[in-house]
Design a protein around this motif. Structure first.
Motif, mmCIF file in Angstrom:
data_model
loop_
_atom_site.group_PDB
_atom_site.id
_atom_site.type_symbol
_atom_site.label_atom_id
_atom_site.label_comp_id
_atom_site.label_asym_id
_atom_site.label_seq_id
_atom_site.Cartn_x
_atom_site.Cartn_y
_atom_site.Cartn_z
ATOM 1 N N ARG A 55 -0.241 39.570 15.945
ATOM 2 C CA ARG A 55 -0.715 40.931 15.680
ATOM 3 C C ARG A 55 -2.220 40.963 15.907
ATOM 4 N N ALA A 103 -7.462 50.522 15.524
ATOM 5 C CA ALA A 103 -6.106 50.296 16.014
ATOM 6 C C ALA A 103 -5.598 49.004 15.416
ATOM 7 N N GLY A 150 -1.713 46.522 15.184
ATOM 8 C CA GLY A 150 -0.299 46.438 15.499
ATOM 9 C C GLY A 150 0.039 45.154 16.208
ATOM 10 N N SER A 173 0.677 42.521 19.106
ATOM 11 C CA SER A 173 -0.120 42.336 20.317
ATOM 12 C C SER A 173 0.454 43.081 21.514
ATOM 13 N N THR A 206 2.206 45.800 21.660
ATOM 14 C CA THR A 206 1.966 47.236 21.553
ATOM 15 C C THR A 206 0.534 47.574 21.935
ATOM 16 N N LEU A 207 -0.416 46.727 21.410
ATOM 17 C CA LEU A 207 -1.821 47.000 21.703
ATOM 18 C C LEU A 207 -2.121 46.811 23.184
ATOM 19 N N ALA A 228 -0.210 47.434 25.539
ATOM 20 C CA ALA A 228 0.348 48.546 26.301
ATOM 21 C C ALA A 228 -0.388 49.861 26.045
ATOM 22 N N ASP A 229 -1.241 49.849 25.022
ATOM 23 C CA ASP A 229 -1.928 51.084 24.626
ATOM 24 C C ASP A 229 -2.910 51.519 25.716
ATOM 25 N N GLU A 230 -2.678 52.700 26.249
ATOM 26 C CA GLU A 230 -3.443 53.198 27.386
ATOM 27 C C GLU A 230 -4.948 53.244 27.084
ATOM 28 N N ARG A 231 -5.283 53.788 25.880
ATOM 29 C CA ARG A 231 -6.679 53.976 25.516
ATOM 30 C C ARG A 231 -7.398 52.611 25.392
ATOM 31 N N LEU A 232 -6.727 51.656 24.764
ATOM 32 C CA LEU A 232 -7.331 50.342 24.588
ATOM 33 C C LEU A 232 -7.500 49.634 25.910
ATOM 34 N N ARG A 233 -6.507 49.820 26.784
ATOM 35 C CA ARG A 233 -6.606 49.181 28.089
ATOM 36 C C ARG A 233 -7.839 49.674 28.823
#
Lengths: 290, 235
Positions: free
Chosen positions: B204, B215, B217, B219, B221-222, B224-229
């Motif tokens: 996680r 943010a 969650g 790993s 999920t993170l 895949a997170d568009e904003r974080l990418r």
């Protein structure tokens, strides 16, 4: 022209004194290395230790050397408490304040000594005070030789403590990086006080070794603190072997200075060395650039 | 009950507020990553967790015991050990002495066995045991800092930016080592700017920005997170 034997004799005297100077300077250097302050109370604490020996000898009839196992732990304990209760509390961890606190302790101790013992110069009588030993061409009082041997032994023990024990490693770790020391679980305040305690314990030993050939008065520490400070600067602040060799060198310089310039000017060489070190090699003989 | 629980933690220096209500947990045997840019407050969080800095509000508890007002040595004693940013090995002390000091507070009785273990883990350190720690390369110093921490038999290891200044290959070795230690039961909080590699080994993760968790969650999920990418990976 001087005869070589007089010169050698003077050298031997100087080395014998220098061994005790080295011990006193090592106490100062150790405290400097860990706490990063010059302990101005070092001389006054030596004076207090000398009074300690004086009374143990005069009142209890102890041999000054038999006082070592009493005075070393007592001086160490006093140093520990002095750091915990006075130095650390009054300075609140600020290094420039620590400096002033130690100066204050020196003033209090000296005036206390004047009030309690008056400013008389006192010496002790021992059965063997006039025994002499031949060292090469030099005729040395046995007590002076014993002092030098005792000082060298104390230096060796101090070295072993610093190099080969957990406390010694912790002291060196704290000297270098206090925060990293905390992160391995070292109680830094405890180590500060222990370093201070070891510094004063060396004075306990030095006092027992010195008194048979020396004297005690409330101001007796002044000369020592100047000499010890010069040695620490000469050897390199906080350097163990710097303080050791510096002590021997200063002892010799003082002795030869006395030979060539007379007793009253003998110390001029020490201060010439002090100034020359600051001008030419401010990191000292064994010091590293900061 | 989590091994490490940080609750509504606020901390700072003087007028500067660095952490503003941080919540974070690390369970037994977990690897958790704490990610975030420079100045987000990651190191401040570590300092509070290790007892170097008192929090202004909130608390840190370790194994159910409130540790945020304990002295650093008591926290080490409890088994929470940190490998600080910049490694902070004792440069004048030998490799061996640095390791011995690792067991100063905790793990003293099993020190000889743990030394063997650390030397087996890092043969390079064994070769250089008498060398001053300051003469080691950055990667070796990182090994030494981790080895020193392991000497205390930690239950939770916090690593602050272990990849900083290391060659990519060495970073991979360090992370692989963490996985190996974790398999043996060690909980790890990996505090990093190196997002991809940290997420690769952490179960996680939390993302800290300007003193707040923005943010959290698993790993995957993170990742895949568009904003974080966009923010961290430039993808």
């Amino acid at each position: 022209m001087l005869e070589p034997s007089i010169l050698t004799a003077s050298l031997v005297h100087g080395l014998a004194n220098g061994a005790v100077y080295a011990l006193v300077a090592l106490g100062l250097s150790l405290v400097y290395g860990v706490l990063h302050i010059i302990n101005f109370a070092h001389g006054a604490l030596l004076m207090a230790a000398l009074y300690g020996v004086y009374f143990l000898v005069e009142r209890l009839g102890l041999d000054p050397y038999a006082a070592i196992p009493i005075l070393v732990p007592a001086a160490g304990a006093a140093g520990y408490l002095l750091h915990r209760w006075v130095v650390a509390k009054a300075s609140r961890g600020r290094e420039e304040a620590v400096l002033l606190v130690t100066l204050g302790i020196a003033l209090v101790l000296e005036n206390l000594a004047v009030a309690l013992f008056r400013s008389d110069t006192r010496t002790i009588e021992t059965g063997w005070a006039f025994a002499m030993v031949a060292v090469g061409p030099a005729l040395l009082p046995a007590a002076k030789l014993a002092a030098a041997a005792g000082a060298l032994l104390a230096v060796a023990l101090l070295w072993a403590l610093v190099r080969a024990t957990d406390l010694g490693r912790a002291i060196r770790a704290v000297a270098k990086d206090r925060e990293a020391a905390r992160l391995v679980g070292i109680d830094v305040e405890h180590v500060f006080a222990l370093a201070f305690a070891i510094g004063t314990a060396t004075l306990g030993a030095a006092a027992c070794l010195l008194l048979p050939t020396y004297y005690v008065s409330p101001q007796v520490g002044h000369g020592f603190v100047l000499i010890a400070f010069t040695i620490v600067v000469l050897g390199g602040m906080g350097s163990f072997w710097g303080a050791f060799w510096g002590g021997l060198l200063i002892g010799v310089v003082e002795s030869l200075g006395g030979l060539f310039l007379g007793e009253s000017l003998g110390q001029i060489g020490i201060f010439a060395i002090f100034i020359a070190t600051l001008l030419l090699r401010p990191t000292g003989l064994f010091g590293r650039a900061v | 009950m989590p091994l490490l629980a940080v609750r509504e933690l606020a901390a700072g220096y003087g007028p500067v507020e660095v952490l503003r209500g941080v919540d974070l947990e690390v369970g037994e045997g977990e690897i958790v990553a704490l990610l975030g840019p420079n100045g987000a407050g990651k190191t401040t969080l570590n300092r509070v967790a290790s007892g170097l800095l008192r929090p202004r509000a909130g608390e840190v508890s370790f194994d159910g015991q409130r540790v945020s007002r304990l002295a650093p040595q008591a926290i080490v004693e409890a088994g929470l050990v940190q490998v600080p940013e910049g490694r902070r090995v004792f440069p004048d002390l030998s490799v061996h002495e640095n390791l011995l000091l690792g067991a100063y507070r905790r793990g003293r009785t099993r020190r000889p066995a743990n030394l063997e273990r650390v030397y087996a883990l890092f043969p390079r350190l064994a070769e250089r045991r008498r060398q001053a720690a300051g003469t080691l390369s950055g990667g070796e110093q990182q090994m030494l800092a981790i080895g020193r921490a392991l000497m205390a038999e930690p239950r939770l290891l916090i690593l602050d930016e272990p990849s900083l200044g290391l060659a990519p290959l060495v970073v991979e070795q360090v992370l692989a080592l963490l996985v190996e230690l974790n398999r043996a039961g060690l909980a790890v909080l990996l505090v990093e700017q190196n997002v991809v590699q940290s997420l690769a080994i952490a179960r996680r993760a939390y993302v800290l920005e300007q003193g707040r968790i923005v943010a959290a969650g698993p790993s995957a999920t993170l990742l895949a997170d568009e904003r974080l990418r966009r923010a961290y990976l430039g993808l």
